[in-house]
Design a protein around this motif. Structure first.
Motif, PDB file in Angstrom:
ATOM      1  N   LEU A 272      -8.557  -3.799 -18.088  1.00 36.70           N
ATOM      2  CA  LEU A 272      -7.241  -5.005 -18.205  1.00 36.70           C
ATOM      3  C   LEU A 272      -6.167  -4.304 -18.227  1.00 36.70           C
ATOM      4  CD1 LEU A 272      -7.489  -7.372 -19.247  1.00 36.70           C
ATOM      5  CD2 LEU A 272      -7.144  -7.280 -21.287  1.00 36.70           C
ATOM      6  N   LEU A 273      -5.787  -3.194 -19.348  1.00 36.80           N
ATOM      7  CA  LEU A 273      -4.364  -2.841 -19.178  1.00 36.80           C
ATOM      8  C   LEU A 273      -4.529  -2.490 -18.445  1.00 36.80           C
ATOM      9  CD1 LEU A 273      -4.500  -0.852 -22.299  1.00 36.80           C
ATOM     10  CD2 LEU A 273      -3.486  -3.204 -22.270  1.00 36.80           C
ATOM     11  N   ARG A 274      -5.428  -1.700 -16.688  1.00 35.86           N
ATOM     12  CA  ARG A 274      -4.586  -1.300 -15.609  1.00 35.86           C
ATOM     13  C   ARG A 274      -5.005  -2.435 -14.733  1.00 35.86           C
ATOM     14  NH1 ARG A 274      -5.505   3.490 -12.834  1.00 35.86           N
ATOM     15  NH2 ARG A 274      -5.428   3.451 -10.782  1.00 35.86           N
ATOM     16  N   ALA A 275      -5.335  -3.510 -14.889  1.00 33.93           N
ATOM     17  CA  ALA A 275      -5.646  -4.508 -14.418  1.00 33.93           C
ATOM     18  C   ALA A 275      -4.133  -5.606 -13.967  1.00 33.93           C
ATOM     19  CB  ALA A 275      -6.520  -5.029 -14.673  1.00 33.93           C
ATOM     20  N   LEU A 276      -3.313  -5.452 -15.510  1.00 33.34           N
ATOM     21  CA  LEU A 276      -2.718  -5.151 -15.849  1.00 33.34           C
ATOM     22  C   LEU A 276      -1.025  -5.353 -15.586  1.00 33.34           C
ATOM     23  CD1 LEU A 276      -3.315  -7.337 -19.529  1.00 33.34           C
ATOM     24  CD2 LEU A 276      -3.203  -8.996 -17.517  1.00 33.34           C
ATOM     25  N   GLY A 277      -1.486  -3.571 -14.937  1.00 33.85           N
ATOM     26  CA  GLY A 277      -0.382  -3.009 -14.826  1.00 33.85           C
ATOM     27  C   GLY A 277       0.552  -2.471 -15.657  1.00 33.85           C
ATOM     28  N   GLY A 278      -0.463  -2.126 -16.904  1.00 35.68           N
ATOM     29  CA  GLY A 278      -0.302  -1.417 -18.092  1.00 35.68           C
ATOM     30  C   GLY A 278       1.323  -2.589 -19.168  1.00 35.68           C
ATOM     31  N   GLY A 279       0.716  -4.139 -17.932  1.00 32.83           N
ATOM     32  CA  GLY A 279       1.409  -5.287 -19.311  1.00 32.83           C
ATOM     33  C   GLY A 279       2.223  -6.071 -18.475  1.00 32.83           C
ATOM     34  N   VAL A 280       2.112  -6.095 -17.411  1.00 32.58           N
ATOM     35  CA  VAL A 280       2.846  -7.285 -16.289  1.00 32.58           C
ATOM     36  C   VAL A 280       2.164  -8.468 -16.967  1.00 32.58           C
ATOM     37  CG1 VAL A 280       2.648  -7.257 -14.129  1.00 32.58           C
ATOM     38  CG2 VAL A 280       2.447  -4.888 -14.680  1.00 32.58           C
ATOM     39  N   GLY A 281       1.644  -9.125 -16.629  1.00 30.24           N
ATOM     40  CA  GLY A 281       0.469 -10.396 -16.653  1.00 30.24           C
ATOM     41  C   GLY A 281       0.502 -10.964 -15.122  1.00 30.24           C
ATOM     42  N   HIS A 282       1.047 -10.782 -14.455  1.00 34.28           N
ATOM     43  CA  HIS A 282       0.696 -11.768 -13.472  1.00 34.28           C
ATOM     44  C   HIS A 282      -0.236 -10.910 -12.770  1.00 34.28           C
ATOM     45  CE1 HIS A 282       4.513 -14.737 -13.611  1.00 34.28           C
ATOM     46  NE2 HIS A 282       4.644 -13.926 -14.813  1.00 34.28           N
TER      47      HIS A 282
ATOM     48  N   HIS B  33      15.073  -5.945 -13.617  1.00 26.85           N
ATOM     49  CA  HIS B  33      15.596  -4.006 -13.828  1.00 26.85           C
ATOM     50  C   HIS B  33      14.706  -2.626 -12.929  1.00 26.85           C
ATOM     51  CE1 HIS B  33      12.576  -3.856 -16.882  1.00 26.85           C
ATOM     52  NE2 HIS B  33      12.844  -5.089 -17.219  1.00 26.85           N
ATOM     53  N   SER B  34      14.088  -2.193 -13.408  1.00 23.23           N
ATOM     54  CA  SER B  34      13.907  -0.838 -12.258  1.00 23.23           C
ATOM     55  C   SER B  34      12.332  -1.187 -11.708  1.00 23.23           C
ATOM     56  CB  SER B  34      13.334   0.203 -13.193  1.00 23.23           C
ATOM     57  OG  SER B  34      14.970   0.852 -14.193  1.00 23.23           O
ATOM     58  N   GLY B  35      12.149  -1.985 -12.500  1.00 23.65           N
ATOM     59  CA  GLY B  35      10.609  -2.860 -11.129  1.00 23.65           C
ATOM     60  C   GLY B  35       9.783  -2.838 -12.056  1.00 23.65           C
ATOM     61  N   VAL B  36       8.692  -4.134 -11.419  1.00 32.53           N
ATOM     62  CA  VAL B  36       7.874  -4.537 -12.874  1.00 32.53           C
ATOM     63  C   VAL B  36       7.030  -3.450 -13.900  1.00 32.53           C
ATOM     64  CG1 VAL B  36       5.956  -4.695 -11.301  1.00 32.53           C
ATOM     65  CG2 VAL B  36       5.893  -6.693 -12.835  1.00 32.53           C
ATOM     66  N   TYR B  37       6.837  -1.984 -13.561  1.00 27.39           N
ATOM     67  CA  TYR B  37       6.115  -1.686 -14.118  1.00 27.39           C
ATOM     68  C   TYR B  37       6.737  -0.987 -15.134  1.00 27.39           C
ATOM     69  CZ  TYR B  37       1.656  -0.926 -11.644  1.00 27.39           C
ATOM     70  OH  TYR B  37       0.130  -2.052 -10.866  1.00 27.39           O
ATOM     71  N   ALA B  38       6.117  -0.818 -16.623  1.00 34.82           N
ATOM     72  CA  ALA B  38       7.167  -0.364 -17.181  1.00 34.82           C
ATOM     73  C   ALA B  38       7.405   1.529 -17.030  1.00 34.82           C
ATOM     74  CB  ALA B  38       6.038   0.222 -18.930  1.00 34.82           C
ATOM     75  N   SER B  39       6.655   2.119 -16.192  1.00 35.32           N
ATOM     76  CA  SER B  39       7.279   3.057 -16.096  1.00 35.32           C
ATOM     77  C   SER B  39       8.281   3.137 -14.437  1.00 35.32           C
ATOM     78  CB  SER B  39       5.839   3.607 -15.289  1.00 35.32           C
ATOM     79  OG  SER B  39       5.456   3.391 -14.522  1.00 35.32           O
ATOM     80  N   ALA B  40       8.777   2.221 -14.333  1.00 30.64           N
ATOM     81  CA  ALA B  40       9.357   2.319 -12.675  1.00 30.64           C
ATOM     82  C   ALA B  40      10.663   2.898 -12.984  1.00 30.64           C
ATOM     83  CB  ALA B  40       9.768   0.320 -12.666  1.00 30.64           C
ATOM     84  N   TRP B  41      10.911   3.151 -14.488  1.00 34.78           N
ATOM     85  CA  TRP B  41      12.016   4.414 -14.387  1.00 34.78           C
ATOM     86  C   TRP B  41      12.094   5.245 -14.767  1.00 34.78           C
ATOM     87  CZ3 TRP B  41      13.295   6.809 -18.820  1.00 34.78           C
ATOM     88  CH2 TRP B  41      12.803   6.851 -19.646  1.00 34.78           C
ATOM     89  N   ARG B  42      10.832   5.898 -14.697  1.00 33.14           N
ATOM     90  CA  ARG B  42      10.596   7.058 -14.479  1.00 33.14           C
ATOM     91  C   ARG B  42      10.776   7.597 -13.062  1.00 33.14           C
ATOM     92  NH1 ARG B  42       6.155   8.695 -18.709  1.00 33.14           N
ATOM     93  NH2 ARG B  42       6.387  10.561 -18.381  1.00 33.14           N
ATOM     94  N   LEU B  43      10.224   6.963 -11.734  1.00 31.66           N
ATOM     95  CA  LEU B  43      10.149   7.946 -10.572  1.00 31.66           C
ATOM     96  C   LEU B  43      11.807   8.220 -10.256  1.00 31.66           C
ATOM     97  CD1 LEU B  43       7.539   6.450 -11.041  1.00 31.66           C
ATOM     98  CD2 LEU B  43       8.135   5.120  -8.458  1.00 31.66           C
ATOM     99  N   PRO B  44      10.842   9.465  -9.847  1.00 30.32           N
ATOM    100  CA  PRO B  44      12.703   9.996  -8.902  1.00 30.32           C
ATOM    101  C   PRO B  44      12.892   9.179  -8.523  1.00 30.32           C
ATOM    102  CG  PRO B  44       9.825  11.090  -8.579  1.00 30.32           C
ATOM    103  CD  PRO B  44      10.248   9.754  -9.167  1.00 30.32           C
ATOM    104  N   GLU B  45      13.000   7.859  -8.073  1.00 30.05           N
ATOM    105  CA  GLU B  45      13.994   7.768  -7.176  1.00 30.05           C
ATOM    106  C   GLU B  45      15.355   6.896  -8.034  1.00 30.05           C
ATOM    107  OE1 GLU B  45      10.274   4.899  -5.920  1.00 30.05           O
ATOM    108  OE2 GLU B  45      11.196   7.280  -6.511  1.00 30.05           O
TER     109      GLU B  45
END
Length: 446
Positions: free
Chosen positions: A350-360, A14-26
């Motif tokens: 760990l949460l930061r290393a996972l990008g907030g839940g990425v896992g990969h 969808h908007s990207g792998v980060y859970a916050s991707a949809w919140r970026l200005p672009e």
């Protein structure tokens, strides 16, 4: 270019792998519901000569949709729209063996394969989510081993249905009024522990023979399924050593099924955050991380580990021991726990290393650093390529295509143009002959 060629897919999350991707200005907050967004990303991937785009799928709401965008639409329908707007990029969709029937899946993907000129791939998953089970009238998730036993037979039936038409079964001869040579269209007459399917399929073979079968899973049962049936595998590895060990194990298992060890394309997931300088990339990662609510990250981690979020203390390590959940994603569980234990990370780290839940695995840096990392994994035999997960879509993929791909091309690691038009040709996989045709040929020469 050497005989061995790097393969690159984009996991179109969808908007990207980060859970916050949809919140970026672009970013467009409605991207996950917009087929045009998927088409635009696919066009960028095709411009970069990538092998394929991949759509994950879960037939339920399993994420915190109050916090983030999610995989919403049925993937084969989305990819049919993408097929009409593109000419080369491979089209891989996920479909569960737990909540479908083999005939429906064989027909759906054979249709996509014909519609795209031979670019379709099926990612066969077993689905272990309780909310999905409830959507299909089941009160409990099927036990792990039972899911994989069902999946193995499911794939065998799908392959038989795809083979039920020989390549030259369609005639279309107006003068003789002969439309199909029915001697080359075969019932499969399958009766097994889970399925009874008569066949044949009502869709003929495509230019690539049949869709590519993909599998994602790192558990013992998942690896065994991949060794028996898969032609490409999406996997998780955080280190080169893990990647090499997985590849050796999978190729050894494939040999026990009479398959060549190198007949499976292994593609670990790889999340990328790219900047013109390393400092710029780190700032982008910080921005994405700070926009992920901590309660979302904790809930996501707890879901992966199948534990109560209340037992996860932010500034302490993960509880020890953590038992392997009976019915969950074993690959993601083990990868997450290994990452935490190896670095002795607190839950917050760990949460930061996972990008907030990425896992990969996540790599952050300049295009040169990203290319160096990809080359190191490829040359070590830890991967045949990667299932790319850009931080934000489409911008993160544009940066990769415009800046990383040219470096890989200059190093003779990646194609400068497509050599063929089918997904099999992109992956370097042979075009299969219908096993019914092989049986007929063997009888004729006996």
């Amino acid at each position: 270019m050497s005989d061995r060629q790097l393969h690159l897919n984009v996991n179109l999350l969808h908007s990207g792998v980060y859970a916050s991707a949809w919140r970026l200005p672009e970013s467009d907050p409605r991207a996950c519901f917009d087929v045009g967004h998927y088409v635009r990303v696919a066009e960028i991937a095709e411009r970069g000569k990538l092998d394929a785009i991949f759509l994950a799928d879960t037939p339920a709401i399993t994420d915190r949709i109050d916090y983030r965008s999610f995989m919403s639409m049925e993937p084969t329908i989305v990819l049919a729209s993408v097929a009409a707007a593109t000419s080369h990029i491979g089209l891989i969709a996920t479909a569960s063996t737990t909540y479908n029937e083999p005939y429906n899946i064989a027909r759906r993907f054979a249709t996509l394969d014909l519609a795209s000129g031979g670019r379709a791939g099926w990612n066969a998953v077993t689905t272990a989510d309780a909310s999905a089970s409830r959507n299909f009238g089941l009160s409990n998730v099927l036990e792990h081993k039972a899911r994989y036993e069902r999946a193995k037979e499911f794939a065998e039936v799908v392959h038989a249905l795809w083979d039920s038409w020989e390549d030259d079964a369609f005639v279309g001869d107006k003068s003789s009024a002969r439309f199909v040579d029915t001697s080359k269209v075969h019932p499969i007459a399958h009766r097994g522990a889970h399925y009874a399917v008569a066949g044949p399929l009502n869709v003929p073979r495509s230019p690539q023979g049949r869709p590519v079968t993909v599998q994602a899973g790192g558990s013992h049962d998942g690896r065994d399924l991949a060794a028996a049936q898969a032609e490409a595998v999406f996997t998780l590895a955080q280190t080169i050593e893990e990647g090499v060990a997985y590849a050796r194990d999978l190729r050894a298992r494939a040999a026990t099924y009479g398959r060549a060890g190198d007949s499976i394309v292994i593609l670990p997931g790889l999340a990328t955050v790219i900047g013109s300088t390393e400092a710029e990339a780190r700032r982008r990662q910080d921005e994405l991380w700070e926009l992920v609510p901590i309660e979302y990250s904790l809930a996501r981690l707890a879901g992966t580990l199948q534990v109560d979020p209340a037992i996860l203390e932010l500034d302490k390590p993960l509880p020890d021991p953590l038992p392997l959940p009976a019915n969950a994603n074993h690959t993601m569980f083990q990868g997450t726990v290994n990452l935490a234990r190896r670095g002795n990370l607190t839950v917050r780290q760990l949460l930061r290393a996972l990008g907030g839940g990425v896992g990969h695995r996540i790599i952050v840096g300049t295009p040169e650093q990203i290319a160096n990392d990809i080359e190191a994994w490829f040359k070590a035999g830890a991967a045949d390529g990667f299932n790319l997960m850009p931080d934000v879509l489409p911008t993160g993929l544009e940066v990769f295509v415009d800046n990383v791909v040219p470096i890989l091309q200059r190093r003779d690691l990646f194609r400068t143009d497509y050599a063929g038009t089918t997904l099999r040709e992109h992956f370097g996989l042979p075009r299969p002959i219908s096993h019914f045709a092989r049986r007929t040929e063997a009888a004729a020469t006996a």
